[in-house]
Design a protein around this motif. Structure first.
Motif, mmCIF file in Angstrom:
data_model
loop_
_atom_site.group_PDB
_atom_site.id
_atom_site.type_symbol
_atom_site.label_atom_id
_atom_site.label_comp_id
_atom_site.label_asym_id
_atom_site.label_seq_id
_atom_site.Cartn_x
_atom_site.Cartn_y
_atom_site.Cartn_z
ATOM 1 N N SER A 76 0.723 -0.859 0.113
ATOM 2 C CA SER A 76 -0.053 0.335 -0.266
ATOM 3 C C SER A 76 0.964 1.491 0.242
ATOM 4 O O SER A 76 0.829 2.153 -0.653
ATOM 5 C CB SER A 76 -0.796 0.014 1.354
ATOM 6 O OG SER A 76 0.008 0.214 1.915
ATOM 7 N N LEU A 77 2.251 0.831 0.414
ATOM 8 C CA LEU A 77 3.166 2.834 0.319
ATOM 9 C C LEU A 77 3.179 2.852 -0.476
ATOM 10 O O LEU A 77 2.924 3.960 -1.527
ATOM 11 C CB LEU A 77 4.049 1.873 1.772
ATOM 12 C CG LEU A 77 4.972 3.154 1.415
ATOM 13 C CD1 LEU A 77 4.574 4.599 2.311
ATOM 14 C CD2 LEU A 77 6.653 2.500 2.507
ATOM 15 N N VAL A 127 0.736 6.428 -6.983
ATOM 16 C CA VAL A 127 -0.755 7.420 -7.592
ATOM 17 C C VAL A 127 0.243 8.625 -7.073
ATOM 18 O O VAL A 127 -0.638 9.980 -7.773
ATOM 19 C CB VAL A 127 -1.259 6.586 -6.655
ATOM 20 C CG1 VAL A 127 -2.360 8.024 -6.490
ATOM 21 C CG2 VAL A 127 -2.264 6.017 -6.941
ATOM 22 N N SER A 128 0.845 9.652 -5.846
ATOM 23 C CA SER A 128 0.815 10.463 -5.080
ATOM 24 C C SER A 128 1.808 11.451 -6.286
ATOM 25 O O SER A 128 1.453 12.248 -6.546
ATOM 26 C CB SER A 128 1.672 11.052 -3.997
ATOM 27 O OG SER A 128 0.440 10.126 -3.350
ATOM 28 N N TYR A 163 3.061 14.344 0.185
ATOM 29 C CA TYR A 163 2.652 14.670 -0.909
ATOM 30 C C TYR A 163 1.890 15.127 -1.234
ATOM 31 O O TYR A 163 1.024 15.040 -1.873
ATOM 32 C CB TYR A 163 2.763 13.169 -1.804
ATOM 33 C CG TYR A 163 4.074 12.520 -2.986
ATOM 34 C CD1 TYR A 163 5.005 13.575 -3.654
ATOM 35 C CD2 TYR A 163 4.425 11.228 -2.196
ATOM 36 C CE1 TYR A 163 5.694 13.185 -3.874
ATOM 37 C CE2 TYR A 163 5.148 10.557 -2.642
ATOM 38 C CZ TYR A 163 5.717 11.809 -3.779
ATOM 39 O OH TYR A 163 7.177 11.293 -4.109
ATOM 40 N N VAL A 164 0.842 15.577 0.076
ATOM 41 C CA VAL A 164 -0.158 16.400 0.126
ATOM 42 C C VAL A 164 -0.127 18.019 -0.330
ATOM 43 O O VAL A 164 -0.997 18.469 -0.569
ATOM 44 C CB VAL A 164 -1.134 16.590 2.269
ATOM 45 C CG1 VAL A 164 -1.557 17.145 2.158
ATOM 46 C CG2 VAL A 164 -1.447 14.664 2.221
ATOM 47 N N ALA A 187 -4.632 11.217 -3.254
ATOM 48 C CA ALA A 187 -5.751 9.693 -2.988
ATOM 49 C C ALA A 187 -4.625 8.962 -2.868
ATOM 50 O O ALA A 187 -4.917 8.067 -1.881
ATOM 51 C CB ALA A 187 -6.154 9.841 -4.352
ATOM 52 N N GLY A 188 -3.265 9.263 -2.947
ATOM 53 C CA GLY A 188 -2.077 9.086 -3.194
ATOM 54 C C GLY A 188 -1.619 8.668 -1.810
ATOM 55 O O GLY A 188 -0.984 7.372 -0.984
ATOM 56 N N VAL A 189 -1.532 9.751 -1.188
ATOM 57 C CA VAL A 189 -1.167 9.671 0.035
ATOM 58 C C VAL A 189 -2.200 8.744 1.550
ATOM 59 O O VAL A 189 -2.070 8.154 2.324
ATOM 60 C CB VAL A 189 -1.626 11.190 1.300
ATOM 61 C CG1 VAL A 189 -1.145 10.954 2.869
ATOM 62 C CG2 VAL A 189 -0.459 12.099 0.638
ATOM 63 N N ALA A 190 -3.687 9.167 0.758
ATOM 64 C CA ALA A 190 -4.537 7.837 1.303
ATOM 65 C C ALA A 190 -4.431 6.897 1.705
ATOM 66 O O ALA A 190 -4.180 5.972 2.192
ATOM 67 C CB ALA A 190 -6.193 8.340 0.937
#
Length: 300
Positions: free
Chosen positions: A118-119, A125-126, A243-244, A274-277
Motif C-alpha cells: 500500500s505504501l 499514485v501521489s 505529497y499532500v 488519493a495516493g497519500v490516503a
C-alpha cells in the motif's frame, strides 16, 4: 493520532512556504535566503530551548544531528532555492518529489523499515499527481543541466537528512534535535552572511518579512512537528504524507495569489491526496504496535 496531527501541521506550513519563497526569492539570493531563514529559526528555537531548559544532546544523537543539519536543513534549502531559479516549475516538482521515494528506499535499506504494498502504491499514485500538477502549472520555461542537477541534489539531501534524523530521535526530543540541527545549518551557512547583509539593505520589507516567516513557520515550527511525527512513525510513511503539499499549494495559490487552477491541475491535486490516503491505509492497524515496541525499548 498525535503523529498524524503533527504531520498535518508540517505539510500546511511547508505548502505555505511556496507563497513566501516566491516573494522573498525575488530579493534574496539562494544562499542568503537560506541563511536568513535558518538564522531566524535557530534563534527562535534556541530561545525556546533555553526557556524549557533543553540540555546538550546525547552523543549518540550527534551523527544524525550533524547529517540532517548539514544536508537537509542547510544543503537542501540552498540547492532548492538555486535550482528553482534555473528550471521550470514542472521539472522542479518532478525531480524534488523523488525525495519521498528515496526516503522509503533508504528507510528499508538503512533502518530496516517495512514497506507494504500500500505504501508503494500510494507513492506511485501521489508521484503521478505531482507530475500532473507540476506540468500543468509550469510556465513553459527552459531547464538547464545545472538546474536539474541542483534539484536532484535537493531531493537526495532531503532524503538522507530525514533518514539520518530518525535514529537521532531515539536519543533526544523533537525540539532538541530540531534546535541543534538548525544551529548546525546556520553556522554552516555563515559564509553567506555578507551577502545577506548587503541584500537586506535593498530588499523590500515584504520580502524580508516573508524570509522571517519562512524561518518561524515552515522551519522552526514545521521541522519540530515533523521530528515529533517521525519519532512515532516510519520514515517511509511520513515521507509519503508530504505529497499532500502539491495539492495544498494549488489551493493556496488560488486563494492568496489569485492563480485559478485548471482542471488538469485539480486532477493532479486529487491524485496526490488519493495516493497519500492509500499509503496510510493500513497505518492505523500497525502504528500502535510499532509505537508500543519503541516505547517499551526506550523503557528497557
Amino acid at each position: 493520532m498525535s503523529a498524524l496531527l503533527a504531520a498535518a501541521v508540517t505539510v500546511l506550513f511547508w505548502a505555505s512556504a511556496f507563497v513566501s519563497i516566491r516573494s522573498a526569492g525575488g530579493a534574496y539570493s539562494p544562499g542568503a535566503l537560506a541563511l536568513g531563514r535558518l538564522a531566524t529559526a535557530a534563534v527562535l528555537l534556541a530561545a525556546i530551548a533555553l526557556i524549557r531548559r533543553v540540555g546538550w544532546p546525547n552523543r549518540r544523537a550527534w551523527p544524525g544531528i550533524l547529517t540532517s543539519g548539514l544536508l537537509w536543513f542547510g544543503g537542501y534549502m540552498v540547492f532548492l532555492n538555486w535550482g528553482e531559479r534555473l528550471v521550470d516549475a514542472g521539472t522542479a516538482a518532478l525531480i524534488v518529489n523523488v525525495g519521498p521515494i528515496l526516503i522509503a528506499l533508504l528507510g528499508v535499506r538503512l533502518l530496516g523499515e517495512a514497506a507494504p504494498r500500500s505504501l508503494w502504491l500510494g507513492i506511485a499514485v501521489s508521484f503521478a499527481g505531482t507530475v500532473v500538477v507540476g506540468l500543468s502549472m509550469s510556465g513553459g520555461g527552459g531547464s538547464s543541466l545545472l538546474g536539474v542537477l541542483l534539484c536532484v541534489l535537493a531531493a537526495i539531501t532531503y532524503a538522507i537528512g530525514v533518514v539520518a534524523q530518525k535514529p537521532a530521535l531515539r536519543h533526544g526530543s523533537a525540539l532538541q534535535i530540531t534546535t541543534y540541527s538548525a544551529l548546525v545549518a546556520a553556522v554552516a551557512l555563515l559564509p553567506f552572511a555578507g551577502v545577506l547583509a548587503h541584500e537586506s539593505a535593498d530588499a523590500p520589507v515584504s520580502a524580508t518579512l516573508n524570509m522571517i516567516y519562512l524561518g518561524v513557520g515552515p522551519t522552526a515550527i514545521a521541522f519540530t512537528t515533523w521530528a515529533y511525527a517521525l519519532a512515532r512513525t516510519s520514515a517511509g510513511k511520513l515521507g509519503a504524507t508530504t505529497y499532500v503539499v502539491p495539492a495544498l499549494v494549488v489551493l493556496m495559490s488560488w486563494l492568496f495569489l489569485g492563480e485559478v487552477p485548471g482542471w488538469l491541475t485539480l486532477a493532479g491535486g486529487v491524485l496526490c491526496l488519493a495516493g497519500v490516503a492509500v499509503s496510510r491505509r493500513r497505518a492505523g492497524r500497525v502504528a500502535a504496535p510499532v509505537v508500543a515496541r519503541e516505547e517499551s525499548a526506550q523503557v528497557r
